[in-house]
Design a protein around this motif. Sequence first.
Motif, short mmCIF file in Angstrom:
data_model
loop_
_atom_site.label_atom_id
_atom_site.label_comp_id
_atom_site.label_asym_id
_atom_site.label_seq_id
_atom_site.Cartn_x
_atom_site.Cartn_y
_atom_site.Cartn_z
N UNK A 84 1.05 -0.75 -0.10
CA UNK A 84 0.00 -0.24 -0.08
C UNK A 84 1.00 1.32 -0.02
N UNK A 85 1.87 0.94 0.89
CA UNK A 85 3.37 2.31 0.49
C UNK A 85 3.38 2.10 -0.80
N UNK A 86 3.59 1.44 -0.96
CA UNK A 86 4.82 1.68 -2.49
C UNK A 86 4.04 1.77 -3.61
N UNK A 87 2.47 1.78 -3.39
CA UNK A 87 1.60 2.43 -5.09
C UNK A 87 0.99 3.91 -3.91
N UNK A 88 0.87 3.59 -2.93
CA UNK A 88 -0.04 4.87 -2.34
C UNK A 88 0.86 5.86 -1.88
N UNK A 89 1.96 5.56 -1.51
CA UNK A 89 2.76 7.02 -1.28
C UNK A 89 2.95 7.24 -2.53
N UNK A 90 2.84 6.21 -3.29
CA UNK A 90 4.54 6.85 -4.84
C UNK A 90 3.11 7.38 -5.92
N UNK A 91 1.98 7.22 -4.96
CA UNK A 91 1.21 7.88 -6.44
C UNK A 91 0.99 9.28 -5.23
N UNK A 92 1.00 9.62 -4.04
CA UNK A 92 0.71 11.08 -3.32
C UNK A 92 2.56 11.93 -3.49
N UNK A 93 3.16 10.96 -3.40
CA UNK A 93 5.29 12.06 -3.53
C UNK A 93 5.90 11.71 -4.57
N UNK A 94 5.29 10.30 -5.22
CA UNK A 94 6.13 9.47 -6.43
C UNK A 94 8.09 9.17 -5.65
N UNK A 95 7.39 8.47 -4.12
CA UNK A 95 8.24 7.69 -3.42
C UNK A 95 7.29 6.48 -2.91
N UNK A 96 7.92 5.60 -3.38
CA UNK A 96 7.62 4.59 -2.75
C UNK A 96 7.56 3.52 -1.57
N UNK A 97 9.14 4.11 -0.95
CA UNK A 97 9.15 4.09 0.45
C UNK A 97 9.19 5.65 0.80
N UNK A 98 9.92 6.08 1.89
CA UNK A 98 10.18 6.67 3.22
C UNK A 98 11.18 7.80 2.65
N UNK A 99 10.89 9.24 3.34
CA UNK A 99 11.40 10.18 2.90
C UNK A 99 12.00 10.55 4.34
N UNK A 100 11.93 10.23 4.66
CA UNK A 100 13.24 10.75 6.39
C UNK A 100 14.88 9.59 6.86
N UNK A 101 15.69 10.79 7.28
CA UNK A 101 17.05 9.82 7.63
C UNK A 101 17.26 9.36 9.85
N UNK A 102 17.91 9.13 9.55
CA UNK A 102 17.23 8.78 11.24
C UNK A 102 18.02 10.27 11.71
N UNK A 103 18.81 11.28 11.37
CA UNK A 103 18.78 12.76 11.77
C UNK A 103 17.50 13.19 12.22
#
Length: 759
Positions: free
Chosen positions: A192-211
């Motif tokens: 659902x992330x691979x498709x749903x997040x991709x649909x809205x921000x173009x990335x199938x994975x998260x945008x955060x880093x540990x920092x």
Amino acid sequence: MTEPQTPEAKAQAIEVPEAAGGWGSLEGIAATELSQRAGPGALETLAHLNKPDGTACTSCAWIKPPTPAKFEFCENGAKATLWDLTSARCTPEFFEQHTVRSLWGLSANELEREGRLTEPLRYDPASDRYLRASWAEAFAAIGARLRQIDPAAMTFYASGKAALEPSYLYAAFARMLGHNNLPDSSNMCHETTSVGLKKVIGSPVGTCQLEDLEQCDAIFYLGQNPGTNSPRILHPLQQAVKRGCKIVTFNPLKEAGLVEFVNPQSPLDMLTGKATRLSHLYLQVRPGGDIAALMGVCKHVLARAEREAGLLDQGFIDAHCHGFEAFRAKLDATGWDALEAASGVTRAEMEAAGDVYADAKAVIGIYGMGLTQQVHGSEAIGMLVNLLLLRGNIGRPGAGCSPIRGHSNVQGQRTVGITEKVALAPVETYRTVLGLETPPQDGHNTAKFLEALQAGKNRAYVGLGGNLAMAVPDHGQIHAAWREMDLTVHIATRLNHTHLLPGKESWILPCLVRSEEDIQDSGNQFVSIEDSFSHIYSSMGKRKPASEHLLSETAIICELAKASLPENPRWQWDAWRGDYARIRDLIAQTYPKEFFDMDRRMHQPGGFFRGNDARRRVWHTQSGMAEFTDPSVLNAGPQDEAEDTLRLVTLRSNDQFNTTVYGMNDRLRGLSGERTIALMAPQEIARLGLAEGQRITLVTAADPATRRAVGGLKVVPYDLPAGTVAGYFPELNALVPLSLREKLSDTPASKGVPVRIEA
Ligand SMILES: Nc1nc2c(c(=O)[nH]1)N[C@H]1C(S)=C(S)[C@@H](COP(=O)(O)OP(=O)(O)OC[C@H]3O[C@@H](n4cnc5c(=O)[nH]c(N)nc54)[C@H](O)[C@@H]3O)O[C@H]1N2
Ligand SMILES: Nc1nc2c(c(=O)[nH]1)N[C@H]1C(S)=C(S)[C@@H](COP(=O)(O)OP(=O)(O)OC[C@H]3O[C@@H](n4cnc5c(=O)[nH]c(N)nc54)[C@H](O)[C@@H]3O)O[C@H]1N2
Ligand SMILES: [Mo]
């Protein structure tokens, strides 16, 4: 006692059986170690977990930080590792004593407790037993069968653990045979992330880093249970709270790991037993209630923005976003009553959450299965992104969207080609690097595989790990069909029920685990793993293998490929098997942008970051902008429920890893002793005329043409929203209909199944 007045006071007043972390987690480790009699050196193996060039923990996908703690593992990572290192062995002699039919009657825990599989096994239909076989026999027989079967009728499943090297070869192997039938555990999980997040921000994975976790002022935490499923995240959460960051949790259950935490690595915490309160607000949404709850939060933020200039990041919205006006119109048109009804939380709670959001400079959204395993899960993800976009909370320090992945390399498997979708396969570079033409048709995801299976159209199954027949919905329907296949092959570490559904020809191929040494021609091999933050790092095992007959996953795939494919001078199976650095070269050539110089870079402490364009505010969406989406429903669950139904949420206990059940203790929820339970709110138990401890049958209320029922469930009172019943996966999977799936991604909706009670 009077009810707490404010949402903040309500969150502070939550009591949980036990804080996450603390002595309980240490005792949890000791108990498993004792019961599993892990061999000598087990503690040393634990000490190497998640250290640079140590062994990557096999449990969850949380990161391996560049500066690790002294013990960079958690209770459940230790359990998973010690479970792998058991001294128990499930040998061919064991199988001689038991028919497959009789083994089917054992529990998951009993099967896995038999220990590590030691030798290849071939199913013998005449005696209904698995018999000892040699590797040569196994490869020759499987190769011969795979050459006979129509590639369209074979499925190669992967369960998220195998490293990048075997995963890359596995995907290529499937395509060399001529199919894209490459479902992954992700199809039941974060697809659902691979498709749903991709649909809205173009990335199938998260945008955060540990920092980012070190810089955020607020975290919106939805539908993920860190105390059990990713305990190492509790350390940065604790640090964040200590420096004033506010966590707003959305969860139907009061999960201890989100309420309080005692850091087992902190002598002071341990000495004083002082827990850090984690959630500033705790919105106990009803299942699927996140869309409405987040809409309420947005509605409040927009109302405040009317009065407070600059509250919205209008510059960001104008320059980077699409669809804002339609979304705003939807918010205006949706009243608070509707939002309260669909979410199960009060307007005051949504407004309090809105204030936290509006007052924070940088906000992170974190989520898990509570969002993804819903019929309208991608719309819930879209709503979370809507909220983040309002104040430009993606693509700047301390902000972003962070799905917490499941299996330790599930994200990486997708990255290196395990996908049924041709559009996601590296079609061009396969051609130049491997001389491989990708088959043109999309293949099966997990749900499509199950449909083909039931229609008798899938004839061969190869499983790279996992316990697919138990992890999927609709056990009753699927299990009968499973045995009708012509060939089933399991690359596995331990015996599970899927292995006990042999096709006409069936093989179990035992493999090494990640903490074991993997000696090939060029010596002990590194492998590589990708975590939830898109970091790629090396992992090496140092333990002696559980049996001299075990092969690595990579070796097994190379030998299967050799036995079933025509010779091709570019397919260097022996060389690849002999030195995994050569497979990494292939990966680097196939995915040059992300994996250049991979073999060197993966040894850096903390690994290397594969990059993320949305993090740089480059949006690979249809509009080329970040998308505000206007939700089509207010609740993410099924829309057509009858009046008298309850919604079933299936959960993991603290003593399991997916279908692997370590024990009967769900300590952080204060539950133990039994897994066949139905958790319900006390007032719900009373309303339905039930009694605590009574045994009930749950019956699925969706798709009434087929009866789906699980009986003998003990009614246990638990703090849950009205209309909700919860219980354990996979015991309740027979209730989840395969037809109930997330709309965009096909992920089974195992967190929102309409059910009825039969007393
Ligand atoms: N020890 C251990 N670690 C694991 C695993 C394991 O089984 N054991 N499994 C691994 C895998 S593959 C995965 S995918 C992850 C899973 O990790 P999680 O994403 O935490 O998955 P679940 O345990 O299914 O729990 C989901 C949470 O969502 C909540 N929830 C249910 N319905 C809703 C809803 O409608 N809205 C909201 N907001 N919340 C809801 C539940 O109460 C629960 O707290 O963990 C990984 N790590
Ligand atoms: N109702 C309901 N159903 C669900 C879920 C839910 O929340 N509710 N969650 C879904 C999710 S998120 C997921 S990810 C799936 C999980 O589905 P799977 O990934 O298919 O299942 P696991 O239980 O993780 O697989 C365990 C088996 O993997 C094998 N194994 C363990 N380690 C290794 C290894 O290192 N190598 C190899 N080759 N084999 C190994 C062992 O034989 C073990 O028995 O279940 C899904 N199903
Ligand atoms: Mo998962």
